[in-house]
Design a protein around this motif. Structure first.
Motif, PDB file in Angstrom:
ATOM      1  N   LEU A 149       0.821  -1.208   0.000  1.00  0.00           N
ATOM      2  CA  LEU A 149       0.000   0.000   0.000  1.00  0.00           C
ATOM      3  C   LEU A 149       0.855   1.258   0.000  1.00  0.00           C
ATOM      4  CD1 LEU A 149      -2.816  -1.182   2.385  1.00  0.00           C
ATOM      5  CD2 LEU A 149      -2.984  -0.772  -0.062  1.00  0.00           C
TER       6      LEU A 149
ATOM      7  N   LEU B 184       1.761   1.768  -3.551  1.00  0.00           N
ATOM      8  CA  LEU B 184       0.624   2.320  -4.301  1.00  0.00           C
ATOM      9  C   LEU B 184       0.400   3.787  -3.950  1.00  0.00           C
ATOM     10  CD1 LEU B 184      -1.963  -0.609  -4.078  1.00  0.00           C
ATOM     11  CD2 LEU B 184      -0.367  -0.088  -5.935  1.00  0.00           C
ATOM     12  N   ARG B 185       0.539   4.121  -2.667  1.00  0.00           N
ATOM     13  CA  ARG B 185       0.358   5.520  -2.249  1.00  0.00           C
ATOM     14  C   ARG B 185       1.372   6.418  -2.937  1.00  0.00           C
ATOM     15  NH1 ARG B 185       0.045  10.086  -1.613  1.00  0.00           N
ATOM     16  NH2 ARG B 185      -0.595  11.318   0.218  1.00  0.00           N
TER      17      ARG B 185
ATOM     18  N   ALA C   3      -6.560  -0.498   1.512  1.00  0.00           N
ATOM     19  CA  ALA C   3      -6.603  -0.298   0.061  1.00  0.00           C
ATOM     20  C   ALA C   3      -7.931   0.317  -0.357  1.00  0.00           C
ATOM     21  CB  ALA C   3      -6.386  -1.633  -0.664  1.00  0.00           C
TER      22      ALA C   3
ATOM     23  N   LEU D 157      -7.806   4.009  -0.012  1.00  0.00           N
ATOM     24  CA  LEU D 157      -7.070   4.631  -1.114  1.00  0.00           C
ATOM     25  C   LEU D 157      -7.992   4.807  -2.322  1.00  0.00           C
ATOM     26  CD1 LEU D 157      -4.146   5.579  -1.578  1.00  0.00           C
ATOM     27  CD2 LEU D 157      -3.677   3.344  -2.579  1.00  0.00           C
ATOM     28  N   SER D 158      -8.811   3.793  -2.598  1.00  0.00           N
ATOM     29  CA  SER D 158      -9.760   3.896  -3.715  1.00  0.00           C
ATOM     30  C   SER D 158     -10.856   4.916  -3.406  1.00  0.00           C
ATOM     31  CB  SER D 158     -10.379   2.521  -3.991  1.00  0.00           C
ATOM     32  OG  SER D 158      -9.404   1.619  -4.456  1.00  0.00           O
TER      33      SER D 158
ATOM     34  N   ILE E 186      -6.398  -6.740  -1.661  1.00  0.00           N
ATOM     35  CA  ILE E 186      -5.884  -5.454  -2.136  1.00  0.00           C
ATOM     36  C   ILE E 186      -6.296  -5.214  -3.584  1.00  0.00           C
ATOM     37  CG2 ILE E 186      -3.771  -4.192  -2.718  1.00  0.00           C
ATOM     38  CD1 ILE E 186      -2.491  -5.481  -0.233  1.00  0.00           C
TER      39      ILE E 186
ATOM     40  N   THR F  31      -8.977  -2.161  -5.099  1.00  0.00           N
ATOM     41  CA  THR F  31      -8.398  -1.086  -5.925  1.00  0.00           C
ATOM     42  C   THR F  31      -8.875  -1.233  -7.368  1.00  0.00           C
ATOM     43  OG1 THR F  31      -6.403  -2.465  -6.151  1.00  0.00           O
ATOM     44  CG2 THR F  31      -6.346  -0.712  -4.501  1.00  0.00           C
TER      45      THR F  31
ATOM     46  N   ILE G  27      -7.138   0.653 -10.288  1.00  0.00           N
ATOM     47  CA  ILE G  27      -5.747   0.334 -10.625  1.00  0.00           C
ATOM     48  C   ILE G  27      -5.749  -0.920 -11.502  1.00  0.00           C
ATOM     49  CG2 ILE G  27      -3.524  -0.440  -9.707  1.00  0.00           C
ATOM     50  CD1 ILE G  27      -4.046   1.235  -7.232  1.00  0.00           C
TER      51      ILE G  27
ATOM     52  N   TRP H  93      -3.964  -4.108 -12.600  1.00  0.00           N
ATOM     53  CA  TRP H  93      -2.913  -4.985 -12.086  1.00  0.00           C
ATOM     54  C   TRP H  93      -2.408  -5.901 -13.199  1.00  0.00           C
ATOM     55  CZ3 TRP H  93      -0.776  -4.894  -7.235  1.00  0.00           C
ATOM     56  CH2 TRP H  93      -1.399  -4.058  -6.303  1.00  0.00           C
TER      57      TRP H  93
END
Length: 863
Positions: free
Chosen positions: A115, A118-119, A244, A247-248, A286, A290, A293, A295
């Protein structure tokens, strides 16, 4: 002398030929465009349960998946160098951000590390993620107190850690006092953000729960409340993976024009696709949380997240959730088998390499034998050319080519200098290494190890301490090579070298005792060696027990396995993975009924006794300790722990016999026990001295965690004697705060309250903070808080407050212990009848009451 240094000339690497093939690039480009369209259309969101944010490339080891992943990232960023058939990447209106997660050599998934990557990928000037940053701060403070956030790198020089600090200061505002605000303020500080602490985590959770955050959107983020509350009770990697979603949540609240295109590359996922799926479950969660994102997952195995076998094992499964992972896929992006090179590609590559760059001329027969043996595997081609170049211009015998891959690997190794051959085989026992480590274990020069690391058989990644690893296919071939091969190891050879590596790891560990992260990295490698080779290492068990934070240690160990000593030790550490004290007791009680190695069984029973005592059930701890001591009558530790438990239970006759007939061997253990007896009788000078002496001894021995417990007992007794200062209490509070020692923090807060008895605002603030800490651990007020509040109420003659504490006392009816005897004395001072009988072995109980009456009177009468 051979021309081995030229064997892997990048100009002729088969991997380059492979990554110039177009189909994988087209699959990726289409996946990026489809994903971006879904993000712009607002359907790649948390609220939609369907996920189309995974494109997977899988295939056998040596096919070039890692290089493919790296080249795809370079192409997307517009940084791919050299000639390629891929063409230019599409032009995007959005900024393009990438993240890389490398699972090579990882048997454990660190959700929080993923994370943070990702941040950093999402970060940008003026682009904030307040819900995630607040949730991260709460989790980090509760899970890793005393540790600052790591440096979070971002291309372009953006200081992501300082950005998080600024976000916290802005979001929390008045929720933090001046001391804690200094921790998160980056004003004028080089480090940007200092070590977090338990108190900070508790206050953040309280501020979130009470909706005291700045910003309407942040206050309305219900998932933030739920996640921080869970982190308060269980700051595990499971909870970290749920961050996560925050974050989304932040991403979805950015303005459309501020949302970047984000692609995360997860390489070597086969390392976390273990049998019990525990580690893969963190990754699965995760990825699911997200959706914005994309992957790109590379692995030797496909993702089976749609299989019914994963229901209830992974957090999110099924074809309805992952339509692109079905076979055949129901949607794109999807999974793609990375195929072999075509015969035409192989021959084109060999023809280009023949007679150039140190490679001798390859006859048609040699090229055809290589073609038939390679089956399109790029690594096979590279190894074949290395054998050809090792001949130093001599005529090639075609019979040397075309064998199976393992034989090819061992043949290449046979052409290495002897020192490098030994080093490479040593390195093959580890998932990752550094030159100094393998050189020490092999008894060779570090310079030889560095030359090995320059070979193409060795890959380099971004691990901060162990950045090198042998190619997976090479490690596998070496593990299975026939003893008849030149230089090959037998099973006893591998075991002996694994022991050498353990010795090298131990030596390095003993030199970095103050660097917890470094110790964890070393002990994780050591644990892996023990698990892989069935080795028992008592020093490793001891080192793991000495690390602060049993739950964090548990996260870095190999999976539990009944077949090995290390696997059984991992089973023991599972007791600290996301369990409360009561849940840990239940787990350990089940564990001790199963077959265990002797030392693991002993540790499980000992820590079960500790847990019972911590939970206030010393009577259940006593028979466990008695049984352990009966089996090891010479153990000073067990005699001491038995003495502590007998004293807690008030079984003074038995304690007296123990001290007279078989006292602990360490004089400070006896001194501590006698000081505890003196404390009950109100003899505070002796009580302080014994605890302080024990603390000093333990600090000198490097046993800092237990030393601090004794130090806090000495502080508590000093506060009652009027010989502690607020500054000393604050120092102990800060120490406990940084190490996550909850009970020590509560003791130190109570000691500080006693120092400030009569100061209503100060004592109320201290008791309120203690109440927050108790809530954070789902606990109850006890002798610490009751003693401080009763002394304060007696000083103010606040009968209502005394009655309120008495109601709590009557409801709990606590078992008689030395510290609860103190609370009973305080109630008697307030006019209540005694709840406990006099000390049974005191000839003059009135003297005990008189001493405590004098102590209490001095506290409540002092100015």
């Amino acid at each position: 002398m051979t021309e081995f240094d030229d064997l892997f000339d990048p100009q002729y690497a088969a991997v380059d030929l492979f990554t110039n093939r177009v189909p994988e690039n087209r699959v990726f480009a289409d996946a990026v465009l489809m994903h971006l369209e879904r993000v712009l259309d607002g359907v790649a969101i948390l609220g939609d349960p369907v996920r189309r944010n995974v494109v997977s490339f899988y295939g056998i080891g040596g096919i070039g998946k890692t290089m493919l992943s790296q080249r795809l990232e370079d192409w997307l960023r517009g940084e791919l160098t050299g000639s390629t058939d891929w063409g230019d990447r599409p032009v995007f209106d959005q900024s393009v951000h990438t993240a890389r997660i490398d699972f090579h050599g990882s048997k454990v998934v660190s959700a929080i590390d993923i994370l943070l990557v990702l941040r950093a990928a999402l970060a940008g000037e003026g682009r904030t993620f307040p819900a995630f940053d607040v949730g991260l701060a709460a989790w980090w403070a509760l899970a890793r107190p005393g540790e600052p956030l790591p440096v979070i790198a971002k291309a372009g020089g953006l200081d992501v850690r300082a950005q998080i600090a600024a976000t916290l200061t802005d979001a929390l505002g008045g929720a933090l006092d001046d001391t804690l605000r200094d921790v998160v303020s980056d004003a004028g500080g080089r480090l940007g953000i200092g070590p977090f602490s338990v108190r900070m985590g508790v206050r953040i959770v309280d501020a979130v729960r009470q909706r005291r955050l700045r910003g309407r959107l942040l206050r309305e983020c219900d998932p933030l409340v739920a996640i921080t509350e869970r982190a308060r009770r269980d700051p595990s990697q499971d909870i970290a993976s749920s961050l996560a979603g925050l974050l989304s949540w932040d991403f979805e609240h950015l303005l459309p024009g501020e949302r970047p295109l984000v692609v995360a590359f997860a390489d070597a996922a086969e390392y976390i696709q273990d049998a019990d799926r525990v580690q893969e479950a963190l990754f699965n969660r995760i990825v699911y949380l997200t959706p914005a994102i994309l992957w790109v997952v590379t692995s030797q195995r496909s993702l089976d997240w749609t299989s019914p076998a994963t229901d209830g094992v992974l957090p999110k499964t099924g074809p309805g959730t992952w339509p692109g992972l079905c076979s055949p896929p129901r949607a794109e992006p999807s999974q793609h088998l990375v195929g072999d090179l075509s015969d035409a590609d192989v021959m084109r590559y060999l023809s280009r390499a023949s007679g150039t760059g140190g490679t001798p001329v390859l006859s048609d027969e040699v090229m055809n034998r290589i073609l038939r043996g390679a089956h399109g595997l790029p690594l096979y081609l590279d190894l074949s050319l290395s054998i050809a170049r090792a001949h130093g211009g001599k005529r090639l015998d075609s019979r040397q080519f075309g064998g199976p891959l393992p034989a090819l690997v061992t043949r290449v190794f046979a052409d290495l200098p002897e020192e490098e051959r030994k080093l490479a085989r040593t390195a093959s026992l580890l998932p990752r290494f550094d030159p100094a480590l393998v050189a020490r274990a092999a008894g060779l020069l570090e310079g030889d190890a560095r030359r090995l690391c320059a070979r193409a058989l060795v890959r380099r990644d971004e691990h901060p301490r162990f950045p090198y690893r042998l190619h997976d296919a090479v490690r596998t071939a070496l593990a299975d090579e026939a003893p008849s091969n030149r230089g090959a190891w037998t099973a006893p050879d591998r075991l002996a070298r694994a022991q050498d590596l353990l010795d090298a790891l131990r030596q390095r560990h003993d030199g970095v005792l103050n660097d917890i992260d470094h110790r964890l990295d070393l002990l994780q490698l050591a644990a892996g060696l023990c698990a892989e080779h069935g080795i028992e290492a008592p020093w490793l068990r001891k080192a793991l027990f000495e690390l602060p934070g049993m739950s964090r240690t548990a996260e870095r160990l190999p999976p539990p396995d009944d077949r090995t000593w290390m696997g059984q030790l991992s089973r023991f550490f599972e007791a600290w993975r996301g369990r409360t004290t009561r849940e840990r007791i239940d787990y350990l009680e089940d564990l001790v009924t199963t077959p265990l190695p002797h030392d693991v069984a002993r540790a499980a029973r000992l820590f079960l006794a500790y847990a019972h005592r911590t939970a206030g059930d010393a009577d259940r701890a006593l028979p466990i300790l008695q049984a352990l001591l009966a089996a090891e009558p010479d153990s000073s530790l067990l005699r001491y722990q038995l003495g502590r438990t007998l004293h807690t239970l008030g079984r003074y006759d038995e304690l007296d016999v123990l001290l007279r007939e078989s006292p602990p061997a360490d004089p400070t253990e006896v001194e501590r026990l006698r000081s505890d007896l003196a404390f009950e009788r109100g003899q505070l000078t002796v009580a302080m001295a014994g605890a302080a002496a024990r603390a000093e001894y333990l600090h000198a021995a490097g046993r800092h965690r237990v030393a601090t417990e004794n130090q806090s007992a000495a502080l508590w007794r000093a506060a009652l004697a009027g010989r502690a200062t607020v500054a000393e209490c604050d120092a102990m509070i800060a120490k406990a705060d940084r190490s996550g020692a909850w009970l020590i923090m509560r003791t130190s807060l109570a000691a500080k309250a006693i120092c400030l008895v009569g100061d209503e605002p100060a004592v109320s603030a201290i008791l309120a903070e203690a109440a927050s800490i108790i809530r954070a651990r789902s606990g109850f007020p006890g002798w610490r808080e009751w003693s401080a509040e009763l002394l304060h109420a007696l000083r103010l003659d606040d009968r209502h407050r005394i009655a309120a504490v008495r109601e709590q006392w009557d409801a709990r009816q606590p078992t008689c212990t030395p510290n609860y005897r103190l609370v009973d004395q305080l109630f008697r001072h307030a006019g209540y009848p005694p709840s406990y009988p006099p000390l049974p072995d005191d000839a003059e109980p009135a003297n005990v009451d008189g001493r405590w009456h004098a102590i209490i009177s001095r506290i409540i009468e002092r100015t």
